[in-house]
Scaffold this motif. Structure first.
Motif, PDB file in Angstrom:
ATOM      1  N   THR A   1      20.955  53.223  39.172  1.00 57.97           N
ATOM      2  CA  THR A   1      21.405  52.102  39.990  1.00 57.97           C
ATOM      3  C   THR A   1      22.451  51.382  39.162  1.00 57.97           C
ATOM      4  O   THR A   1      22.122  50.636  38.245  1.00 57.97           O
ATOM      5  CB  THR A   1      20.232  51.178  40.350  1.00 57.97           C
ATOM      6  OG1 THR A   1      19.235  51.936  41.050  1.00 57.97           O
ATOM      7  CG2 THR A   1      20.695  50.038  41.230  1.00 57.97           C
ATOM      8  N   SER A   2      23.706  51.637  39.467  1.00 61.37           N
ATOM      9  CA  SER A   2      24.816  51.265  38.586  1.00 61.37           C
ATOM     10  C   SER A   2      25.592  50.064  39.112  1.00 61.37           C
ATOM     11  O   SER A   2      26.011  50.054  40.275  1.00 61.37           O
ATOM     12  CB  SER A   2      25.798  52.433  38.453  1.00 61.37           C
ATOM     13  OG  SER A   2      25.138  53.606  38.031  1.00 61.37           O
ATOM     14  N   THR A   3      25.777  49.083  38.255  1.00 58.07           N
ATOM     15  CA  THR A   3      26.689  47.986  38.568  1.00 58.07           C
ATOM     16  C   THR A   3      28.076  48.376  38.084  1.00 58.07           C
ATOM     17  O   THR A   3      28.259  48.736  36.912  1.00 58.07           O
ATOM     18  CB  THR A   3      26.232  46.680  37.901  1.00 58.07           C
ATOM     19  OG1 THR A   3      24.939  46.339  38.418  1.00 58.07           O
ATOM     20  CG2 THR A   3      27.201  45.554  38.188  1.00 58.07           C
ATOM     21  N   LEU A   4      29.045  48.340  38.997  1.00 63.60           N
ATOM     22  CA  LEU A   4      30.403  48.778  38.699  1.00 63.60           C
ATOM     23  C   LEU A   4      31.392  47.657  38.968  1.00 63.60           C
ATOM     24  O   LEU A   4      31.098  46.704  39.695  1.00 63.60           O
ATOM     25  CB  LEU A   4      30.772  50.006  39.541  1.00 63.60           C
ATOM     26  CG  LEU A   4      29.842  51.215  39.452  1.00 63.60           C
ATOM     27  CD1 LEU A   4      30.344  52.337  40.358  1.00 63.60           C
ATOM     28  CD2 LEU A   4      29.708  51.709  38.021  1.00 63.60           C
ATOM     29  N   PHE A   5      32.594  47.803  38.381  1.00 64.56           N
ATOM     30  CA  PHE A   5      33.622  46.779  38.493  1.00 64.56           C
ATOM     31  C   PHE A   5      34.956  47.451  38.813  1.00 64.56           C
ATOM     32  O   PHE A   5      35.377  48.362  38.089  1.00 64.56           O
ATOM     33  CB  PHE A   5      33.753  46.005  37.172  1.00 64.56           C
ATOM     34  CG  PHE A   5      32.452  45.419  36.680  1.00 64.56           C
ATOM     35  CD1 PHE A   5      32.104  44.115  36.979  1.00 64.56           C
ATOM     36  CD2 PHE A   5      31.568  46.189  35.927  1.00 64.56           C
ATOM     37  CE1 PHE A   5      30.902  43.584  36.537  1.00 64.56           C
ATOM     38  CE2 PHE A   5      30.367  45.666  35.476  1.00 64.56           C
ATOM     39  CZ  PHE A   5      30.031  44.351  35.786  1.00 64.56           C
ATOM     40  N   ARG A   6      35.588  46.999  39.883  1.00 68.20           N
ATOM     41  CA  ARG A   6      36.890  47.558  40.245  1.00 68.20           C
ATOM     42  C   ARG A   6      37.838  46.425  40.629  1.00 68.20           C
ATOM     43  O   ARG A   6      37.485  45.552  41.417  1.00 68.20           O
ATOM     44  CB  ARG A   6      36.753  48.572  41.390  1.00 68.20           C
ATOM     45  CG  ARG A   6      35.964  49.794  40.941  1.00 68.20           C
ATOM     46  CD  ARG A   6      35.857  50.868  41.994  1.00 68.20           C
ATOM     47  NE  ARG A   6      35.014  51.953  41.504  1.00 68.20           N
ATOM     48  CZ  ARG A   6      34.627  53.001  42.225  1.00 68.20           C
ATOM     49  NH1 ARG A   6      35.038  53.111  43.489  1.00 68.20           N
ATOM     50  NH2 ARG A   6      33.854  53.935  41.706  1.00 68.20           N
ATOM     51  N   ASN A   7      39.021  46.479  40.083  1.00 72.78           N
ATOM     52  CA  ASN A   7      40.004  45.408  40.258  1.00 72.78           C
ATOM     53  C   ASN A   7      40.755  45.603  41.570  1.00 72.78           C
ATOM     54  O   ASN A   7      41.930  45.953  41.589  1.00 72.78           O
ATOM     55  CB  ASN A   7      40.965  45.385  39.068  1.00 72.78           C
ATOM     56  CG  ASN A   7      41.837  44.148  39.080  1.00 72.78           C
ATOM     57  OD1 ASN A   7      41.576  43.197  39.812  1.00 72.78           O
ATOM     58  ND2 ASN A   7      42.877  44.151  38.273  1.00 72.78           N
ATOM     59  N   GLU A   8      40.048  45.356  42.665  1.00 74.39           N
ATOM     60  CA  GLU A   8      40.640  45.507  43.988  1.00 74.39           C
ATOM     61  C   GLU A   8      41.697  44.417  44.209  1.00 74.39           C
ATOM     62  O   GLU A   8      41.562  43.295  43.721  1.00 74.39           O
ATOM     63  CB  GLU A   8      39.566  45.393  45.074  1.00 74.39           C
ATOM     64  CG  GLU A   8      38.462  46.422  44.978  1.00 74.39           C
ATOM     65  CD  GLU A   8      38.844  47.761  45.598  1.00 74.39           C
ATOM     66  OE1 GLU A   8      40.013  47.918  45.990  1.00 74.39           O
ATOM     67  OE2 GLU A   8      37.959  48.632  45.690  1.00 74.39           O
ATOM     68  N   ALA A   9      42.739  44.724  44.972  1.00 74.96           N
ATOM     69  CA  ALA A   9      43.751  43.740  45.322  1.00 74.96           C
ATOM     70  C   ALA A   9      43.130  42.649  46.181  1.00 74.96           C
ATOM     71  O   ALA A   9      42.222  42.915  46.976  1.00 74.96           O
ATOM     72  CB  ALA A   9      44.908  44.408  46.061  1.00 74.96           C
ATOM     73  N   SER A  10      43.624  41.420  46.035  1.00 71.11           N
ATOM     74  CA  SER A  10      43.024  40.296  46.754  1.00 71.11           C
ATOM     75  C   SER A  10      43.087  40.491  48.261  1.00 71.11           C
ATOM     76  O   SER A  10      42.189  40.081  48.995  1.00 71.11           O
ATOM     77  CB  SER A  10      43.717  38.987  46.371  1.00 71.11           C
ATOM     78  OG  SER A  10      45.099  39.046  46.692  1.00 71.11           O
ATOM     79  N   GLY A  11      44.132  41.145  48.745  1.00 73.09           N
ATOM     80  CA  GLY A  11      44.267  41.372  50.173  1.00 73.09           C
ATOM     81  C   GLY A  11      43.278  42.366  50.726  1.00 73.09           C
ATOM     82  O   GLY A  11      43.109  42.478  51.949  1.00 73.09           O
ATOM     83  N   GLU A  12      42.598  43.114  49.837  1.00 73.55           N
ATOM     84  CA  GLU A  12      41.632  44.126  50.270  1.00 73.55           C
ATOM     85  C   GLU A  12      40.214  43.584  50.348  1.00 73.55           C
ATOM     86  O   GLU A  12      39.327  44.227  50.889  1.00 73.55           O
ATOM     87  CB  GLU A  12      41.656  45.317  49.305  1.00 73.55           C
ATOM     88  CG  GLU A  12      42.966  46.087  49.295  1.00 73.55           C
ATOM     89  CD  GLU A  12      43.214  46.793  50.611  1.00 73.55           C
ATOM     90  OE1 GLU A  12      42.256  47.345  51.173  1.00 73.55           O
ATOM     91  OE2 GLU A  12      44.363  46.774  51.076  1.00 73.55           O
ATOM     92  N   MET A  13      39.980  42.371  49.801  1.00 77.13           N
ATOM     93  CA  MET A  13      38.629  41.827  49.774  1.00 77.13           C
ATOM     94  C   MET A  13      38.131  41.545  51.186  1.00 77.13           C
ATOM     95  O   MET A  13      38.869  41.038  52.030  1.00 77.13           O
ATOM     96  CB  MET A  13      38.591  40.519  48.992  1.00 77.13           C
ATOM     97  CG  MET A  13      39.002  40.618  47.534  1.00 77.13           C
ATOM     98  SD  MET A  13      37.896  41.629  46.546  1.00 77.13           S
ATOM     99  CE  MET A  13      38.876  43.097  46.432  1.00 77.13           C
TER     100      MET A  13
END
Length: 647
Positions: free
Chosen positions: A362-374
């Motif tokens: 059960t993995s906590t991950l981090f991805r730098n998505e563009a603000s417009g994609e949130m």
């Protein structure tokens, strides 16, 4: 000679494009469908401009994807013409058809408020009533630039200047309005029958935050008013089910500006649902032979350089330190778990008898998505995923892939999403050398292997070029939210490259060292995204086994408090998430409040129930209550909970 293939499969022959066009127009109108586009040798063309040669030509109607696109793209041009009529200073950007309609972006000082949208819609209907012929013409690149400069359309000029110098550009005109466009379009503005402008929003030019924010208008169009009304009713229902709205109303999650976009706070109820999902997934994976790992949330850049993520995915990572500083250690939060779980495999020498090895986490991950994609819980920057990696021999790949798919289907069926998904075979794009690693032969061999597995299983899937992971093809299980936006929920990937990069080997039966094939997979995907989809699927009324509060016990008056408390205690001891509501409020008020909170069951007790040792069982759907013995009520509730029934 031009052959026109009709929808019923019959064919008619014509000597020239004009007569074929006229016949197709007549047929389309007769069907109350107007989409004067055609497919010639697999390409979508404009019927009025087909070349005079022998060809098979099929009329596209609104029921066809390309026909629908031509219809709605024509509507987007009508919108642009209306904007230019009412607000001549507005500059045109782009206006494509999309899945559920169309949009057009403008650089304008005018705020497109609901009142302005209403004015624009009125003007669009005037343009439709004018039934302006839509004509196409082409220009060489330099003349196209000159035309758009003359019309003071800088965004169109920029688009044209990005094209090769020998390009020939197509334009479409309707009345006084002309736009750069690849087409195809309908014959005239009058072919559009029912339109509606639905909303406005901001949008960066070319999707980049570095560019100017433009004003975007969304709309939709249908051949019949009844179809438009049906769609608008569905949109209103979608708004009610939107997890962004409903999830906050039900106190499942919240967001805080000074914490950051894409970083939601799961409230106790939402956290409970995800906890239930995680326990269910981990227990099921254990039954299926998975070995649980717990790995770090970050690593030095060295790890990501071995895997290739540093070279191919660094822009999507949160980097801690200066990535160009070679003297100091640079870390990054993990966007995936695979290179970490590989270390568990590498901890000792492996034999062919050890395989397959199935790791889950059960993995906590981090991805730098563009603000417009949130978007709410569906696309976030920190999320938790049911991740897993399988190391297997080549002869085990098919069985292990089948097992991964079977697990995913089991999960989807249990939570009730199985009927809402589609399957996409995501392949590489051999022309995009920067995005992928590995040689063409290896890619084609692996893709053929996956295609054979999918075909042998009998899975109904589509193929998509350029959607593979940089290290291998994958099966994406796709799902749409209530607004029609599609995202990936679950993936199963065959990786033929990273084992070699990390030096993962096993001793085969012949005594030789060989590299295992790695399957990357999720069993239920991202828990936050799954929670969002479940909120929308059930409008917040989760099945009993997933409901954060399963039961509320309510005494009618203070005289039944002890009896009600004993029932609540017994249910809690049996594992039910139970609340006692003995507030000094009318029973009807308390029942309605529990129904608003989507609590599956209410147990109401008065003097009659206390004396008889019974309970009055009510559901959140309303209607008559059912009087049962406490034991019978418990048996009914246990069966529904333990079988994970969906009611």
């Amino acid at each position: 000679m031009i052959t026109l293939t009709l929808k019923d499969g019959s064919k008619k022959e014509f000597e020239n494009p004009v007569s074929a066009y006229d016949a197709a127009a007549s047929i389309s109108q007769g069907l109350a469908r107007v989409a004067l586009a055609a497919q010639i040798d697999g390409e979508v063309c404009d019927l009025r401009h087909i070349i005079d040669k022998d060809c098979q030509l099929a009329v596209l109607t609104f029921d066809d994807a390309e026909g629908k696109r031509a219809y709605r793209h024509t509507a987007s041009h009508i919108l642009a013409q209306a904007v230019k009529r009412l607000y001549p200073e507005a500059k045109l950007a782009i206006g494509p058809a999309i899945d559920n309609g169309f949009y057009y972006d403008f650089d304008s000082e005018t705020v497109f408020s609901p009142e302005v949208l209403e004015k624009l819609e009125t003007e669009m209907n005037k343009i439709i009533k004018e039934d302006l012929p839509i004509t196409r013409f082409t220009l060489p690149r330099d003349e196209a630039i000159a035309l758009m400069k003359e019309k003071n359309e800088p965004y169109k000029v920029e688009l044209i200047e990005d094209l090769p110098e020998d390009s020939e550009l197509s334009f479409y005109s309707q009345g006084e309005f002309t736009d750069l466009c690849a087409g195809p379009h309908l014959a005239s503005t009058g072919k559009i029958k029912a339109i509606k402008l639905t909303s406005s929003a901001g949008a960066y030019w070319r999707g980049s935050e570095k560019n100017k924010m433009l004003r975007r208008i969304y709309g939709t169009a249908f051949p019949k008013a009844a179809e438009l009304n049906e769609y608008l009713e569905a949109v209103e229902e979608a708004k009610k089910r939107d997890h962004n709205k409903l999830g906050r109303e039900l106190e499942l999650f919240t967001t805080v500006d000074y914490i950051g976009q894409g970083l939601p706070i799961l409230m106790p109820k939402g956290a409970r649902v995800i906890q239930l999902l995680r326990r269910f997934v981990e227990d099921e994976e254990q039954k299926r032979g998975y070995l649980l790992t717990m790995t770090p949330l970050m690593a030095k850049s060295d790890l990501y350089k071995i895997s290739g993520h540093w070279q191919h995915y660094r822009d999507g990572m949160f980097v801690l330190g200066d990535p160009d500083d070679e003297k100091n250690e640079v870390f990054a939060l993990r966007p995936m778990t695979c290179p970490f779980q590989f270390q568990a495999y590498l901890a000792k020498t492996r034999s062919y008898r050890d395989l397959p090895l199935r790791y889950n986490e059960t993995s906590t991950l981090f991805r730098n998505e563009a603000s417009g994609e949130m978007h709410g819980l569906i696309r976030v920057r920190q999320f938790t995923i049911s991740e897993g990696h399988l190391a297997c021999r080549p002869d085990q790949v098919e069985d292990e892939f089948r097992g991964c798919l079977d697990l995913a289907k089991f999960m989807l069926e249990t939570v009730g999403l199985a009927e809402d998904v589609s399957y996409r075979f995501s392949k590489w794009d051999e022309n995009d050398k920067e995005k992928y690693i590995g040689d063409k032969e290896s890619w084609e061999r692996t893709q053929d292997m996956m295609r054979n597995i999918l075909d042998d299983i009998g899975l109904d899937y589509t193929e998509a070029d350029g959607e593979a992971a940089f290290y291998g093809p994958k099966l994406d299980i796709q799902i749409k939210n209530v607004h029609g936006k599609e995202d990936t929920l679950i993936t199963i990937q065959i990786d033929f490259q990273l084992a070699e990069r990390f030096g993962m080997t096993y001793i085969d039966s012949d005594g030789e060292k060989k590299h295992p094939v790695v399957i990357h997979r999720t069993s239920l995907g991202c828990y936050e995204r799954t929670l969002a989809l479940l909120i929308e699927k059930y409008a917040g009324a989760f099945p009993l086994w997933l409901a954060p509060t399963q039961l509320v016990v309510m005494p009618i008056s203070e005289a039944q408090d002890d009896y009600a408390r004993s029932i609540a205690d017994k249910l809690t001891a049996l594992g039910f998430r139970t609340e006692l509501d003995n507030r000094n409020e009318k029973i009807g008020f308390r029942i309605r409040e529990a129904q608003v909170q989507k609590v599956p069951y209410m147990i109401v007790v008065g003097d009659k129930e206390r004396e008889a040792g019974t309970v009055s069982l009510r559901t959140r759907k309303g209607g008559a209550s059912e009087t049962l013995s406490l034991d019978d009520a418990i048996a009914l509730l246990c069966e529904e909970r333990d079988t994970k029934a969906i009611k």
